[in-house]
Design a protein around this motif. Structure first.
Motif, PDB file in Angstrom:
ATOM      1  N   ALA A 539       0.861  -1.179   0.000  1.00  0.00           N
ATOM      2  CA  ALA A 539       0.000   0.000   0.000  1.00  0.00           C
ATOM      3  C   ALA A 539       0.894   1.224   0.000  1.00  0.00           C
ATOM      4  O   ALA A 539       2.109   1.130   0.193  1.00  0.00           O
ATOM      5  N   GLY A 540       0.285   2.385  -0.186  1.00  0.00           N
ATOM      6  CA  GLY A 540       1.062   3.615  -0.130  1.00  0.00           C
ATOM      7  C   GLY A 540       0.263   4.791  -0.628  1.00  0.00           C
ATOM      8  O   GLY A 540      -0.450   4.696  -1.628  1.00  0.00           O
ATOM      9  N   GLY A 541       0.396   5.919   0.065  1.00  0.00           N
ATOM     10  CA  GLY A 541      -0.348   7.118  -0.288  1.00  0.00           C
ATOM     11  C   GLY A 541       0.408   8.094  -1.143  1.00  0.00           C
ATOM     12  O   GLY A 541      -0.142   9.117  -1.549  1.00  0.00           O
ATOM     13  N   GLY A 542       1.692   7.823  -1.427  1.00  0.00           N
ATOM     14  CA  GLY A 542       2.460   8.718  -2.264  1.00  0.00           C
ATOM     15  C   GLY A 542       2.888   9.978  -1.527  1.00  0.00           C
ATOM     16  O   GLY A 542       2.520  10.229  -0.382  1.00  0.00           O
ATOM     17  N   THR A 543       3.704  10.771  -2.224  1.00  0.00           N
ATOM     18  CA  THR A 543       4.215  12.021  -1.672  1.00  0.00           C
ATOM     19  C   THR A 543       3.405  13.182  -2.222  1.00  0.00           C
ATOM     20  O   THR A 543       3.161  13.261  -3.418  1.00  0.00           O
ATOM     21  N   GLY A 544       3.021  14.103  -1.354  1.00  0.00           N
ATOM     22  CA  GLY A 544       2.260  15.279  -1.768  1.00  0.00           C
ATOM     23  C   GLY A 544       1.592  15.906  -0.573  1.00  0.00           C
ATOM     24  O   GLY A 544       1.232  15.228   0.400  1.00  0.00           O
ATOM     25  N   GLY A 545       1.435  17.222  -0.605  1.00  0.00           N
ATOM     26  CA  GLY A 545       0.762  17.918   0.475  1.00  0.00           C
ATOM     27  C   GLY A 545       1.575  18.025   1.745  1.00  0.00           C
ATOM     28  O   GLY A 545       1.028  18.205   2.832  1.00  0.00           O
ATOM     29  N   SER A 546       2.926  17.890   1.628  1.00  0.00           N
ATOM     30  CA  SER A 546       3.822  18.016   2.787  1.00  0.00           C
ATOM     31  C   SER A 546       3.462  17.045   3.904  1.00  0.00           C
ATOM     32  O   SER A 546       3.498  17.379   5.082  1.00  0.00           O
ATOM     33  N   LYS A 547       3.148  15.803   3.544  1.00  0.00           N
ATOM     34  CA  LYS A 547       2.693  14.841   4.551  1.00  0.00           C
ATOM     35  C   LYS A 547       3.598  13.634   4.709  1.00  0.00           C
ATOM     36  O   LYS A 547       3.335  12.769   5.547  1.00  0.00           O
ATOM     37  N   SER A 548       4.676  13.512   3.933  1.00  0.00           N
ATOM     38  CA  SER A 548       5.437  12.266   3.903  1.00  0.00           C
ATOM     39  C   SER A 548       6.008  11.888   5.259  1.00  0.00           C
ATOM     40  O   SER A 548       5.968  10.718   5.660  1.00  0.00           O
ATOM     41  N   LEU A 549       6.572  12.852   5.976  1.00  0.00           N
ATOM     42  CA  LEU A 549       7.162  12.517   7.264  1.00  0.00           C
ATOM     43  C   LEU A 549       6.092  12.159   8.284  1.00  0.00           C
ATOM     44  O   LEU A 549       6.288  11.286   9.135  1.00  0.00           O
ATOM     45  N   MET A 550       4.947  12.824   8.202  1.00  0.00           N
ATOM     46  CA  MET A 550       3.844  12.468   9.104  1.00  0.00           C
ATOM     47  C   MET A 550       3.338  11.064   8.803  1.00  0.00           C
ATOM     48  O   MET A 550       2.948  10.335   9.719  1.00  0.00           O
ATOM     49  N   ALA A 551       3.325  10.685   7.525  1.00  0.00           N
ATOM     50  CA  ALA A 551       2.786   9.386   7.134  1.00  0.00           C
ATOM     51  C   ALA A 551       3.837   8.290   7.267  1.00  0.00           C
ATOM     52  O   ALA A 551       3.745   7.408   8.125  1.00  0.00           O
ATOM     53  N   SER A 552       4.853   8.349   6.426  1.00  0.00           N
ATOM     54  CA  SER A 552       5.881   7.302   6.453  1.00  0.00           C
ATOM     55  C   SER A 552       6.696   7.359   7.737  1.00  0.00           C
ATOM     56  O   SER A 552       7.053   6.312   8.311  1.00  0.00           O
ATOM     57  N   GLY A 553       7.035   8.569   8.191  1.00  0.00           N
ATOM     58  CA  GLY A 553       7.802   8.680   9.425  1.00  0.00           C
ATOM     59  C   GLY A 553       7.060   8.073  10.598  1.00  0.00           C
ATOM     60  O   GLY A 553       7.631   7.327  11.413  1.00  0.00           O
ATOM     61  N   SER A 554       5.761   8.385  10.705  1.00  0.00           N
ATOM     62  CA  SER A 554       4.959   7.794  11.780  1.00  0.00           C
ATOM     63  C   SER A 554       4.839   6.288  11.612  1.00  0.00           C
ATOM     64  O   SER A 554       4.863   5.531  12.597  1.00  0.00           O
TER      65      SER A 554
END
Length: 787
Positions: A539-554
């Motif tokens: 799965a994966g939501g991709g990069t965009g909207g300045s959210k990568s660290l909140m998503a993948s980092g979390s």
């Protein structure tokens, strides 16, 4: 890979969260060892070229391909009719937006190749496949189009005007959406009661996105498995897989996406473009790998563009300068077809940012999203976030000037206080954290706001006009969608971490490894990131909207806890101790009060070679975890710019730039500063340099780097970066997105500084881009009384 045990103890010290670790991705890239899509060469591959409309608007009567078909090396020619027969689906926007009267947004249906009409210069109508790229492009030039040319429209305000040429018979007035936000009656009451109303008409100019790497694709088809493989630059392989599968009419597992290095995107490369469908079709039909690489000149009319909004804005204030309401009414240029995110940007995203860091009680926004005969518009770094902040900050500086209130003090009077958190904004957002007044004050001090008069006098002595501008901002990042965080311990002693965001310049491989290294004590150099192959991910939501660290980092933060749970059980087995007697410190489990210990890497090695294990001992430390949706974060800051204007040439230089930023916890301050610098320079480019110009007949007159200026190294001032972190309370790392904030700070501060410099000499406010000819003309008009 051999890892020394002592390295585990040093991992968090040198490479943990908060350390300015140099990007591990960079050495290979600067040595030319990266692999971008155009570097992919598959044995037997053939080449594709596109035939594009030279007309902005017209009925497509016919396509003569006879001469092209007879040219050397040509293997196949496909038109829209061929693709329709294959059953491919059209592209459309799935946004569930509604107009103010409750009717759903009109949707455009874009086939990969036009069949009925051409709607902008660059609209693809056919594709050629040949043995070489040169032969394919030569043949494309031999295709003859029969087009009944129609009148066109290129500006959104003209497209929405009565009697404008219609792009679609079923979309009245070219308006796909008449968006309304807010309580118009209450806003009207607030304006009626206001002691002062500031009004501005602002243009947020169109941008050609110009990623460093042109788009490219290599398509393959396995007839035995009935499976497509697409090598493509993208912002997330899982999203691209789903989108490509939908257009092709196949199940997602029939598509594999490979995206190795990607040379920038800024929102543009997230889509599946017509060229990709053409290449996939040709690969299936011919049984050969098919490659297409865009040329830079074609990219100006084949990539999506950004921004292009025009708004009339008003700010209502009481006699003491407190904000009562803000409202905007304008149009947004969608181009000839709706992109996936195009209508979201000037509507909901702008509305979310019209209150920013201020206690503005009421907001009203009306946006008409208008189709025109221009390149389709999509997200561009910030995607509505810089725009909303820009509109409000320009209003605030204008109001301060009109009311005789210091610009900084006017902001202070309206800031949301820290003790008001969590704060429910009229936009619907709930801010969890922020220290807005302190950030403003710190920025003023760092920028030596009080010393400006002396610097202005020094500039004047050199014949230059100096101005200063504040750009305070707050961004509502995209919420962190469900995101994969998998950790896999390899037989060679390395560790692979997997996630569905995608790095195209953000430094994911470094930042994500820092999180895992600190949590687990794993040597930083042992960690490798995998996010480039859809077959390797779940799965994966991709990069965009300045959210990568909140998503993948979390996701990695939480996955690391799961690894620790498994490792504790294994450590108890290997140390012959109860798990409750174990302490975990610096990557090692130790029996409390003894010197007996074992590290994570050693546990993984022993598990890999162990025989039968007790039922309560895991066979591996591998985990695959899905981070669940978490709220947006609210990065914010204050940027202060100073500019010098040469009244003899109209040239504008940004000569001082100070930024104070709240990005919450900084995992890697060096990368954060670099991200901010890039956004700042892109904002400066839009303010002063980049100009997209269409002629009245729909030709892109600024269609090359000879005509479209880009910011260069000498456009960049020395940027002072100061961090004022207030950790977010909505994710386990306390991080706030930073990738797009530079635009929000620079667009506002630079244009406010230019306005200040001009206003002191009686020159009225300007729109972006304030290029030298535009500034020079405004100065001369003011001096001669014609403006």
């Amino acid at each position: 890979m051999n890892i020394h045990v002592d390295d585990e103890r040093l991992a968090a010290m040198k490479f943990g969260v908060g350390q300015s670790v140099r990007r591990t991705e960079d050495p290979a890239l600067v040595r030319g060892e990266g692999c971008y899509t155009d570097d992919v060469a598959i044995e037997g591959q053939v080449h594709l070229a596109m035939v594009r409309s030279p007309y902005a608007h017209g009925v497509l009567r016919g396509i003569d391909v006879n001469a092209a078909r007879a040219m050397p090396g040509v293997l196949a020619i496909y038109t829209g009719a061929d693709l329709l027969r294959s059953g491919y689906k059209p592209q459309t926007s799935k946004l569930p937006l509604k107009s103010g009267d409750g009717t759903p947004m009109h949707k455009t249906m874009r086939a990969a190749l036009a069949t009925d009409k051409v709607r902008f210069v660059g609209d693809p109508v056919a594709c050629i496949v040949a043995r070489s790229g040169f032969e394919a492009r030569d043949a494309a030039e031999a295709v003859v189009l029969d087009v009944e040319v129609l009148d066109c429209v290129v500006e959104s305000r003209d497209g929405a005007a009565p009697g404008a040429p219609l792009l679609y018979d079923d979309i009245p007035g070219n308006v796909v959406l008449d968006y309304r936000f807010g309580d118009a009656a209450k806003v009207a009451e607030a304006f009626a009661a206001a002691a002062h109303v500031t009004q501005l008409h602002l243009v947020n100019s169109r941008i050609v996105i110009n990623a460093m790497e042109p788009r490219a694709v290599v398509a393959e088809y396995d007839a035995q498995d009935q499976r497509f493989t697409l090598h493509v630059p993208t912002q997330g392989v899982m999203g691209s897989r789903a989108a490509a599968a939908e257009l092709l009419g196949v199940a997602p597992d029939r598509v594999r996406i490979l995206a190795r290095n990607v040379g920038g995107s800024f929102g543009m490369k997230g889509a599946i473009f017509p060229e990709y469908v053409c290449a996939l079709h040709a690969a299936r039909e011919l049984g050969l790998p098919v490659k297409w690489t865009d040329t830079r000149s074609d990219s100006f009319v084949s990539d999506h563009h950004g921004r292009d909004h025009e708004f009339s804005l008003e700010l209502a204030l009481d006699a003491e300068g407190h904000f009562l309401a803000v409202r905007g009414d304008g149009t947004a240029n969608m181009g000839a077809y709706l992109t996936g995110f195009g209508p979201l940007i000037p509507t909901l995203n702008v509305a979310k940012h019209l209150n920013s860091v201020y206690r503005t009680p009421l907001i009203e926004l009306r946006t008409r999203c208008v189709l025109t005969n221009t390149v389709p518009v999509t997200a561009y770094r910030g995607a509505g976030r810089p725009e909303g902040n820009y509109y409000l900050e320009r209003l605030i500086d204008t109001a301060a000037r009109e009311m005789g209130i210091d610009a900084a003090d006017l902001r202070r009077r309206n800031h949301i206080a820290p003790d008001a958190m969590p704060y429910k904004a009229p936009s619907g957002s709930v801010y969890d954290s922020g220290d807005f007044r302190a950030i403003l004050d710190e920025a003023l001090l760092a920028a030596d706001w009080a010393g400006f008069p002396a610097r202005a006098a020094e500039s004047a002595a050199r014949g230059l006009w100096r101005g200063r501008g504040i750009g305070q901002f707050l961004e509502v990042t995209a919420p962190a969608s469900n995101e994969l965080g998998a950790i896999r311990f390899e037989a060679d002693g390395g560790v692979t971490i997997l996630t569905g965001t995608h790095d195209h310049g953000q430094g994911h491989g470094t930042s994500f490894a820092q999180i895992v290294s600190e949590k687990l004590g794993i040597p930083f150099d042992a960690i490798t990131l995998m996010q480039t192959d859809s077959d390797a991910l779940t799965a994966g939501g991709g990069t965009g909207g300045s959210k990568s660290l909140m998503a993948s980092g979390s996701a990695f933060f939480e996955a690391s806890d799961l690894v620790l749970d498994k490792a504790r059980a294994a450590a108890a087995h290997f140390l012959e101790a109860a798990s409750t007697d174990l302490e975990f410190v610096d990557g090692q489990f130790a029996i409390a009060g003894t010197d007996r210990r074992i590290g994570i890497m050693e546990i993984a090695r022993r598990l890999a070679i162990a025989g039968p294990l007790p039922a309560d001992v895991p066979a591996t430390l591998d985990v695959s975890h899905m981070h669940q949706l978490s709220p947006s974060s609210y990065p914010n800051g204050c940027h202060i710019a100073e500019v010098e204007v040469d009244p003899e040439t109209g040239h504008v230089d940004v000569v001082r730039y100070t930024s104070v930023n709240d990005f919450g916890t900084l995992v890697n301050p060096l990368i954060v500063e670099g991200q901010l610098q890039g956004g700042i320079l892109q904002g400066i480019g839009q303010c002063l340099i980049e100009q997209t110009h269409y002629t009245t007949d729909g030709q892109l007159a600024s269609g090359s780097f000879m005509d479209y200026a880009m910011p260069r190294a000498d456009s960049a001032p020395e940027i002072r970066f100061i961090s004022h972190p207030v950790p977010a309370r909505t994710n386990p790392l306390g991080v706030k997105g930073c990738g797009e904030a530079g635009c929000a700070g620079s667009m506002t501060s630079v244009m406010n500084a230019l306005t200040d410099a001009l206003a002191s000499h009686g020159v009225g406010p300007l729109d972006m881009p304030a290029t030298p000819p535009i500034v020079f003309a405004a100065i001369r008009d003011a001096q001669t009384g014609t403006r």
